[in-house]
Write an enzyme that holds these catalytic residues in place. Sequence first.
Site, short mmCIF file in Angstrom:
data_model
loop_
_atom_site.label_atom_id
_atom_site.label_comp_id
_atom_site.label_asym_id
_atom_site.label_seq_id
_atom_site.Cartn_x
_atom_site.Cartn_y
_atom_site.Cartn_z
N HIS A 199 -6.16 -19.71 -4.17
CA HIS A 199 -7.25 -19.32 -3.28
C HIS A 199 -8.49 -20.20 -3.39
O HIS A 199 -9.43 -20.02 -2.63
CB HIS A 199 -7.66 -17.87 -3.54
CG HIS A 199 -8.48 -17.71 -4.78
ND1 HIS A 199 -7.94 -17.76 -6.02
CD2 HIS A 199 -9.81 -17.53 -4.95
CE1 HIS A 199 -8.90 -17.60 -6.93
NE2 HIS A 199 -10.05 -17.46 -6.30
C1 UD1 Z 1 -14.24 -14.96 -4.25
C2 UD1 Z 1 -15.10 -15.54 -5.40
C3 UD1 Z 1 -14.18 -16.23 -6.41
C4 UD1 Z 1 -13.07 -15.31 -6.87
C5 UD1 Z 1 -12.34 -14.75 -5.65
C6 UD1 Z 1 -11.25 -13.78 -6.02
C7 UD1 Z 1 -17.35 -16.34 -4.86
C8 UD1 Z 1 -18.17 -17.54 -4.63
N1 UD1 Z 1 -16.01 -16.56 -4.90
O1 UD1 Z 1 -13.58 -16.03 -3.59
O2 UD1 Z 1 -14.95 -16.64 -7.53
O3 UD1 Z 1 -12.18 -16.03 -7.69
O4 UD1 Z 1 -13.29 -14.07 -4.81
O5 UD1 Z 1 -10.48 -13.47 -4.86
O6 UD1 Z 1 -17.87 -15.26 -5.00
N2 UD1 Z 1 -11.60 -12.42 3.39
C9 UD1 Z 1 -10.88 -11.44 4.02
N3 UD1 Z 1 -10.99 -10.16 3.55
C10 UD1 Z 1 -11.78 -9.83 2.50
C11 UD1 Z 1 -12.53 -10.85 1.88
C12 UD1 Z 1 -12.41 -12.14 2.33
O7 UD1 Z 1 -10.15 -11.67 4.97
O8 UD1 Z 1 -11.81 -8.65 2.11
C13 UD1 Z 1 -11.46 -13.80 3.87
C14 UD1 Z 1 -12.59 -14.23 4.77
O9 UD1 Z 1 -12.10 -15.10 5.71
C15 UD1 Z 1 -13.50 -14.97 3.82
C16 UD1 Z 1 -12.51 -15.62 2.85
O10 UD1 Z 1 -11.44 -14.68 2.74
O11 UD1 Z 1 -14.33 -15.88 4.46
C17 UD1 Z 1 -13.08 -15.92 1.51
O12 UD1 Z 1 -13.59 -14.73 0.89
P1 UD1 Z 1 -14.81 -14.81 -0.17
O13 UD1 Z 1 -15.02 -13.48 -0.79
O14 UD1 Z 1 -15.99 -15.47 0.43
O15 UD1 Z 1 -14.28 -15.82 -1.25
P2 UD1 Z 1 -12.95 -15.82 -2.12
O16 UD1 Z 1 -12.21 -17.06 -1.79
O17 UD1 Z 1 -12.19 -14.52 -2.08
#
Ligand code: UD1
Length: 345
Positions: A199
């Site tokens: 991820h």
């Molecule tokens: C975040 C953390 C990372 C952690 C990871 C665990 C930060 C900077 N990053 O990264 O340290 O290792 O979580 O998973 O805080 N999305 C969904 N549904 C959700 C949440 C996210 O579809 O419930 C999608 C969205 O398109 C979003 C993308 O995933 O833009 C990334 O989600 P985000 O929480 O920003 O970062 P992670 O890659 O999950």
Amino acid sequence: MLKIMCIVGVRPNFVKLAGLIDALSDMKLFIVHTGQHYDHVLDGEFWHDLQLPDADANLRVGSGSHIYQLTQTISQLEPFIGDFKPDGILVVGDANPSLAGALAANKMGVDVIHVEAGLRSFDNSMPEEINRKLVDGVSSLLFVTEQSGMNNLKNGCWGGAHLVGNVMVDTLRKNKDRIDKSDIIERLDLDDYVLCTLHRPSNVDGERRRTQIEDALLRIKREHQIVMPQHPRTKLKYLKTFQPAKYTDFIKLLACAKMVITDSGGVQEEALALETPCLTLRDSTERPITLERGCNRLVEPDGLYTAFRETLGTKFKFELPALWDGHASERIAKIIKVYYGDKPK
Ligand code: UD1
């Protein structure tokens, strides 16, 4: 009664809070879920499977730029901190909810308690590395999982650091019976499989590296089943993912896998605790103890297949780091009580 506000918002935060929650039961807790992870894959079922109590507040911050996530969280936290008047605000790990929580606490004159402090990858291009340094910089109590973290904090002249072990191991121990009972292996009809989780933006956002990784995984797939729980950020072309994975199912998959290929931080530690060899698709790790123990190896996509073959042929001796004994949370609770007991109000 001591009043502690716990701030969480992403999946690995939930795992750590689940380890801590029993040990903090004689304190008045206020749990804030920032809502950074919100869908059923990353939040809903996962939260409940960890048997966490409902959060006292959900800020529903959701997805967006880091600036959006941080500023939304900080400004929404202000009234909750003002009303609850916590003695301390506890944050875990290195994701955005932890940084937002720590900054909000600091600006409102509340102590920050950082669980999983001191870790450093020394790679400033990782948002999490900046988060770690900033959170540690404003923390009064810093709870550390491994000796490298203590050394990093000493070099930065941080006070208040305590080597206590790993709360994720507490969560593993606490849920052992439920993990053993998971039937995910039968449900997915698995045998002799490799688990893979991806991820990190550096691996999955750019086409070139993502394709290289996928090519190597497809090569491995000719010889072994690959099981890949889905992360919404990761869009692969050829490899099928499946809708994960409650915590207990995921840990069962990790415990029974031949090997895990990952770019997660926490999975490197859980693999060591569960005696599963690990290949980490990164060029640094903030958890060097997993490399020192010999059962984790950093790999680049072009070396993944070779590393996989070499690892298959190696017999590892797994030795748990000091204090990874399932009692880290109790040590943390004890130190928090001593800290506030000694501190004039
Ligand atoms: C975040 C953390 C990372 C952690 C990871 C665990 C930060 C900077 N990053 O990264 O340290 O290792 O979580 O998973 O805080 N999305 C969904 N549904 C959700 C949440 C996210 O579809 O419930 C999608 C969205 O398109 C979003 C993308 O995933 O833009 C990334 O989600 P985000 O929480 O920003 O970062 P992670 O890659 O999950």
